[in-house]
Motif scaffolding. Structure first.
Motif, PDB file in Angstrom:
ATOM      1  N   LEU A 166      44.434  34.607  37.577  1.00 22.75           N
ATOM      2  CA  LEU A 166      44.544  34.134  38.950  1.00 22.75           C
ATOM      3  C   LEU A 166      43.540  33.025  39.248  1.00 22.75           C
ATOM      4  CD1 LEU A 166      45.537  34.366  41.925  1.00 22.75           C
ATOM      5  CD2 LEU A 166      43.777  36.140  42.227  1.00 22.75           C
ATOM      6  N   VAL A 167      44.045  31.926  39.842  1.00 22.87           N
ATOM      7  CA  VAL A 167      43.204  30.870  40.407  1.00 22.87           C
ATOM      8  C   VAL A 167      43.699  30.615  41.824  1.00 22.87           C
ATOM      9  CG1 VAL A 167      42.502  28.453  40.289  1.00 22.87           C
ATOM     10  CG2 VAL A 167      42.711  29.795  38.181  1.00 22.87           C
ATOM     11  N   VAL A 168      42.803  30.722  42.795  1.00 22.81           N
ATOM     12  CA  VAL A 168      43.139  30.478  44.193  1.00 22.81           C
ATOM     13  C   VAL A 168      42.553  29.148  44.617  1.00 22.81           C
ATOM     14  CG1 VAL A 168      42.849  31.292  46.563  1.00 22.81           C
ATOM     15  CG2 VAL A 168      43.245  32.940  44.720  1.00 22.81           C
ATOM     16  N   LEU A 169      43.347  28.342  45.292  1.00 22.45           N
ATOM     17  CA  LEU A 169      42.906  27.068  45.865  1.00 22.45           C
ATOM     18  C   LEU A 169      42.855  27.223  47.375  1.00 22.45           C
ATOM     19  CD1 LEU A 169      45.160  24.666  43.760  1.00 22.45           C
ATOM     20  CD2 LEU A 169      42.874  25.526  43.208  1.00 22.45           C
ATOM     21  N   ALA A 170      41.776  26.750  47.993  1.00 21.36           N
ATOM     22  CA  ALA A 170      41.593  26.920  49.434  1.00 21.36           C
ATOM     23  C   ALA A 170      41.004  25.663  50.046  1.00 21.36           C
ATOM     24  CB  ALA A 170      40.688  28.124  49.721  1.00 21.36           C
ATOM     25  N   GLY A 171      41.135  25.559  51.362  1.00 25.19           N
ATOM     26  CA  GLY A 171      40.566  24.449  52.123  1.00 25.19           C
ATOM     27  C   GLY A 171      39.920  24.973  53.383  1.00 25.19           C
ATOM     28  N   ASP A 172      40.257  24.403  54.535  1.00 19.69           N
ATOM     29  CA  ASP A 172      39.968  24.926  55.869  1.00 19.69           C
ATOM     30  C   ASP A 172      38.525  24.753  56.344  1.00 19.69           C
ATOM     31  OD1 ASP A 172      40.655  26.565  58.277  1.00 19.69           O
ATOM     32  OD2 ASP A 172      39.279  27.994  57.342  1.00 19.69           O
ATOM     33  N   THR A 173      37.519  24.991  55.514  1.00 22.02           N
ATOM     34  CA  THR A 173      36.135  25.066  56.008  1.00 22.02           C
ATOM     35  C   THR A 173      35.427  23.723  56.041  1.00 22.02           C
ATOM     36  OG1 THR A 173      35.118  25.447  53.838  1.00 22.02           O
ATOM     37  CG2 THR A 173      35.947  27.391  55.036  1.00 22.02           C
ATOM     38  N   HIS A 174      35.999  22.678  55.433  1.00 22.01           N
ATOM     39  CA  HIS A 174      35.429  21.328  55.356  1.00 22.01           C
ATOM     40  C   HIS A 174      34.315  21.228  54.322  1.00 22.01           C
ATOM     41  CE1 HIS A 174      36.513  21.030  59.951  1.00 22.01           C
ATOM     42  NE2 HIS A 174      37.550  21.338  59.172  1.00 22.01           N
ATOM     43  N   ASN A 175      34.017  22.306  53.636  1.00 24.75           N
ATOM     44  CA  ASN A 175      32.968  22.333  52.619  1.00 24.75           C
ATOM     45  C   ASN A 175      33.565  22.758  51.282  1.00 24.75           C
ATOM     46  OD1 ASN A 175      30.590  21.998  54.563  1.00 24.75           O
ATOM     47  ND2 ASN A 175      31.555  23.854  55.361  1.00 24.75           N
ATOM     48  N   ALA A 176      32.862  22.449  50.205  1.00 27.58           N
ATOM     49  CA  ALA A 176      33.321  22.806  48.865  1.00 27.58           C
ATOM     50  C   ALA A 176      32.664  24.103  48.422  1.00 27.58           C
ATOM     51  CB  ALA A 176      33.000  21.685  47.877  1.00 27.58           C
ATOM     52  N   TRP A 177      33.463  24.991  47.819  1.00 28.67           N
ATOM     53  CA  TRP A 177      32.959  26.277  47.359  1.00 28.67           C
ATOM     54  C   TRP A 177      33.604  26.633  46.018  1.00 28.67           C
ATOM     55  CZ3 TRP A 177      29.612  27.678  51.198  1.00 28.67           C
ATOM     56  CH2 TRP A 177      29.926  27.329  52.526  1.00 28.67           C
ATOM     57  N   ALA A 178      32.919  27.453  45.248  1.00 23.82           N
ATOM     58  CA  ALA A 178      33.506  28.101  44.074  1.00 23.82           C
ATOM     59  C   ALA A 178      32.991  29.533  44.051  1.00 23.82           C
ATOM     60  CB  ALA A 178      33.133  27.378  42.787  1.00 23.82           C
ATOM     61  N   SER A 179      33.906  30.482  43.951  1.00 17.32           N
ATOM     62  CA  SER A 179      33.535  31.893  44.029  1.00 17.32           C
ATOM     63  C   SER A 179      34.310  32.700  43.007  1.00 17.32           C
ATOM     64  CB  SER A 179      33.827  32.468  45.416  1.00 17.32           C
ATOM     65  OG  SER A 179      33.102  31.813  46.424  1.00 17.32           O
ATOM     66  N   ASP A 180      33.679  33.752  42.517  1.00 17.50           N
ATOM     67  CA  ASP A 180      34.395  34.766  41.760  1.00 17.50           C
ATOM     68  C   ASP A 180      35.125  35.678  42.731  1.00 17.50           C
ATOM     69  OD1 ASP A 180      33.780  34.240  38.998  1.00 17.50           O
ATOM     70  OD2 ASP A 180      31.721  34.835  39.423  1.00 17.50           O
ATOM     71  N   LEU A 181      36.330  36.071  42.366  1.00 23.15           N
ATOM     72  CA  LEU A 181      37.135  36.961  43.193  1.00 23.15           C
ATOM     73  C   LEU A 181      37.040  38.373  42.633  1.00 23.15           C
ATOM     74  CD1 LEU A 181      40.331  34.758  43.705  1.00 23.15           C
ATOM     75  CD2 LEU A 181      38.442  35.105  45.314  1.00 23.15           C
ATOM     76  N   GLN A 182      36.515  39.265  43.441  1.00 18.42           N
ATOM     77  CA  GLN A 182      36.341  40.656  43.030  1.00 18.42           C
ATOM     78  C   GLN A 182      37.005  41.565  44.058  1.00 18.42           C
ATOM     79  OE1 GLN A 182      32.101  40.668  43.008  1.00 18.42           O
ATOM     80  NE2 GLN A 182      31.930  39.583  41.050  1.00 18.42           N
ATOM     81  N   ASP A 183      37.617  42.651  43.565  1.00 19.31           N
ATOM     82  CA  ASP A 183      38.263  43.567  44.499  1.00 19.31           C
ATOM     83  C   ASP A 183      37.234  44.500  45.119  1.00 19.31           C
ATOM     84  OD1 ASP A 183      37.694  45.534  42.608  1.00 19.31           O
ATOM     85  OD2 ASP A 183      39.778  45.784  41.967  1.00 19.31           O
ATOM     86  N   ALA A 184      37.701  45.448  45.918  1.00 21.00           N
ATOM     87  CA  ALA A 184      36.791  46.327  46.658  1.00 21.00           C
ATOM     88  C   ALA A 184      35.958  47.201  45.739  1.00 21.00           C
ATOM     89  CB  ALA A 184      37.589  47.196  47.626  1.00 21.00           C
ATOM     90  N   GLN A 185      36.423  47.409  44.513  1.00 18.13           N
ATOM     91  CA  GLN A 185      35.667  48.192  43.531  1.00 18.13           C
ATOM     92  C   GLN A 185      34.753  47.328  42.669  1.00 18.13           C
ATOM     93  OE1 GLN A 185      39.183  48.818  43.995  1.00 18.13           O
ATOM     94  NE2 GLN A 185      38.358  50.298  45.482  1.00 18.13           N
ATOM     95  N   GLY A 186      34.698  46.026  42.958  1.00 21.79           N
ATOM     96  CA  GLY A 186      33.825  45.140  42.213  1.00 21.79           C
ATOM     97  C   GLY A 186      34.408  44.627  40.911  1.00 21.79           C
ATOM     98  N   ARG A 187      35.698  44.848  40.673  1.00 14.96           N
ATOM     99  CA  ARG A 187      36.335  44.380  39.441  1.00 14.96           C
ATOM    100  C   ARG A 187      36.678  42.894  39.555  1.00 14.96           C
ATOM    101  NH1 ARG A 187      40.554  49.348  39.309  1.00 14.96           N
ATOM    102  NH2 ARG A 187      40.858  48.444  41.383  1.00 14.96           N
ATOM    103  N   GLN A 188      36.421  42.169  38.469  1.00 13.77           N
ATOM    104  CA  GLN A 188      36.687  40.739  38.457  1.00 13.77           C
ATOM    105  C   GLN A 188      38.185  40.493  38.345  1.00 13.77           C
ATOM    106  OE1 GLN A 188      34.442  38.386  38.929  1.00 13.77           O
ATOM    107  NE2 GLN A 188      35.886  36.698  38.748  1.00 13.77           N
ATOM    108  N   ILE A 189      38.738  39.730  39.324  1.00 11.39           N
ATOM    109  CA  ILE A 189      40.180  39.504  39.382  1.00 11.39           C
ATOM    110  C   ILE A 189      40.551  38.069  39.015  1.00 11.39           C
ATOM    111  CG2 ILE A 189      42.225  39.628  40.848  1.00 11.39           C
ATOM    112  CD1 ILE A 189      40.867  42.314  40.339  1.00 11.39           C
TER     113      ILE A 189
END
Length: 588
Positions: free
Chosen positions: A452-475
């Motif tokens: 999975l790779v998610v692309l996002a905008g909206d905030t006017h700033n650049a970010w890169a984040s790891d996506l983890q579920d509620a149990q802390g697993r890397q998604i």
């Protein structure tokens, strides 16, 4: 087979685009088309050409004709051709269409019968007048080795020049442009980010808040008169989705935070007007022409990636929660109820129909990567509770963490409580405010063993984040783009070092890997079977037409269950450590 054109053909086409852009700049610099309506004696193509929503065998072609002030042809016939060369000599498809005031004289055709993975050129003609030549391409089959996407968001016309678009139009190896929301802004001319508009000659038209169909049409016409946006549309096919400002600030399914029914009328009428203008002016193929609100759709780039364009804004979104409603009369915040409500299964971001559609698309896809093109941040952007509640500043909290590392016994009870408290989501317009839907998407990717790779905008700033579920697993990972022109966090911290602001954000938010909070730019996503790489490219100004652009940071992710996290690319410099700048509040 490659989906890139020959370099010589690309250079020749860019020379044509540049000359067209210069002509467009001259036209736009004189006055708006509406002002000159009484002087027009011949039909014109004032808003350029565009293509979009490419498939393996077809692509949407778009233009708009501006008829003479007085015409005997209220429904002009517009002819179109597709060729394999920029000189339009080797024609492979052609046809005609009529347009009228009923669709604002826009023209959209679905040019079919094309070959996969090919570059094509196209042109329109009407009443003896020819449009500029545009360049497009179809999607590849499974033998493609690499795909490159340029990703844009938040292009506010009065905030500055579209230098970001100009830089992207000059790139010679981008396959498709993705615009993931806020293509226009709906504010009145003295509204958001308009302080430089008069000096730049970019005052919004119409001057009033957009409410009616004609209002939205006029605003799109102004944006599409911009020479840099015209150049990018002429150079690349677009794939787009809307966010809130194509409608109204913080839109949800049945309203918007800034829409007052008593003052502005029923929101349903405004929403329909905005949707109609969007479909008229963007080269988008409506999956269900009778249901314009359903714009979620997928695009397969061979075996490399499947791109799923989501609507997180209109079709399924419940109203945003307000943190202020969780304070009692004594100003005590009910954190337990707040956490319960943001995770409630009754709160939907996508809606059940779109969620079921996404699962079907993901399950059926044979591509290496599942890429979500959507509007708002999916990553957990939660802040320490003491900061979220205003109990201490970011600077004090950072200093507290350093003291705790050196001598934990020296901390007072309230300081220990601050460090021990759980974090809180603060930006309710993002996926943080719709956590059950986010967990459903994460579970879907786990269930089908997808990268999975998610692309996002909206905030006017650049970010890169790891996506983890509620149990802390890397998604998976999320790459978020800076804005085209809209101001970022630098406005809130104009006396602070922007690197300190960004570094503090990375220090405060656990899944956040990278931030750039003061520059305008876009992302270039390069996907292959081996990796997905994100290059953040920034311009040095949007207040002058002369600018410089550079790639500031590059990060990547690798496929497979042992990977699917952010890592450095060779030669990319990590953000320096936070220096403890005095950052008193967080602006999400």
């Amino acid at each position: 087979m490659t989906i890139a054109a020959s370099l010589s053909g690309r250079r020749e086409f860019l020379r044509q685009v540049a000359s067209t852009a210069v002509l467009g700049a001259g036209l736009a610099g004189c006055s708006s088309p509406a002002v000159n309506s009484a002087e027009r004696t011949a039909l014109q193509f004032l808003h350029g050409v565009a293509s979009g929503d490419p498939l393996h065998d077809r692509v949407i072609l778009w233009t708009r004709v501006t008829p003479p002030a007085e015409t005997d042809s209220p429904e002009p016939a517009v002819y179109w051709q597709v060729a394999t060369d920029a000189a339009m000599q080797s024609v492979v498809a052609q046809g005609s269409s009529t347009t009228s005031a009923a669709r604002d004289f826009t023209v959209k055709v679905d040019a079919a019968g094309l070959l996969p993975g090919h570059v094509y050129y196209y042109q329109f003609a009407a009443e003896g007048v020819r449009s500029a030549v545009g360049r497009t391409r179809t999607l590849p089959r499974a033998d493609v080795r690499q795909v490159r996407l340029a990703v844009f968001s938040c292009s506010n016309y009065p905030a500055g020049f579209f230098n970001v678009y100009a830089d992207a139009a000059r790139q010679n190896d981008i396959d498709v442009a993705l615009h993931i929301g806020d293509y226009i802004y709906e504010y009145e001319s003295t509204g958001y980010a308009s302080s430089h508009a008069q000096a730049l000659g970019r005052v919004s038209e119409p001057r009033e808040l957009l409410l009616q169909l004609e209002d939205y049409r006029r605003r799109y016409a102004q944006y599409r008169s911009d020479p840099d946006l015209q150049a990018l549309h002429a150079a690349l096919p677009f794939i787009t989705v809307w966010d809130d400002h194509e409608f109204a600030d913080d839109t949800w399914r049945d309203g918007a935070v800034a829409h007052e029914a008593r003052k502005h009328g029923p929101f349903a009428l405004r929403r329909q007007a905005a949707m109609t203008a969007y479909h008229e002016w963007l080269p988008i193929r409506a999956p269900e022409p009778a249901s314009l609100q359903k714009i979620y759709r997928s695009f397969d780039f061979g075996s490399v990636l499947s791109l799923h364009m989501l609507d997180t804004r209109v079709v399924g979104r419940d109203q945003q929660l307000m943190m202020s409603s969780y304070y009692d009369h004594q100003r005590h915040f009910d954190a337990e109820k707040f956490r319960h409500d943001v995770a409630s299964p009754r709160r939907q971001m996508l809606g059940s129909e779109q969620m079921a559609w996404l699962e079907q698309q993901v399950q059926q896809s044979q591509a290496r990567w599942q890429v979500l093109g959507q509007q708002v941040l999916m990553a957990r952007m939660e802040y320490p509770q003491a900061i979220a509640m205003g109990q201490c500043s970011c600077t004090d909290y950072a200093a507290l963490k350093r003291r705790a590392a050196r001598d934990p016994a020296a901390l007072g009870r309230h300081e220990q409580d601050w460090l021990a408290a759980a974090t809180l989501p603060c930006y309710m317009d993002s996926w943080d405010g719709y956590q059950h839907d986010r967990e459903q998407v994460f579970a879907m990717m786990q269930r089908h063993r997808k990268n999975l790779v998610v692309l996002a905008g909206d905030t006017h700033n650049a970010w890169a984040s790891d996506l983890q579920d509620a149990q802390g697993r890397q998604i998976g990972v999320e790459f978020a783009t800076a804005s085209v022109t809209s101001p970022g966090m630098e406005g809130a911290y104009h006396e602070r070092d922007p690197d300190d602001v960004a570094a503090m954000m990375v220090d405060l938010i656990a899944p956040l890997y990278y931030a750039q909070t003061s520059k305008r730019g876009y992302m270039i996503i390069t996907a292959s079977h081996e990796q997905v790489r994100c290059d953040w490219r920034f311009v040095d100004t949007v207040l002058q037409r002369e600018f410089e652009a550079a790639t500031e940071r590059s990060l990547r992710t690798l496929p497979g269950p042992g990977n699917r996290r952010i890592e450095e690319c060779a030669g990319s410099q990590p953000l320096r450590a936070a220096s403890g700048a005095d950052i008193d509040t967080i602006v999400a």
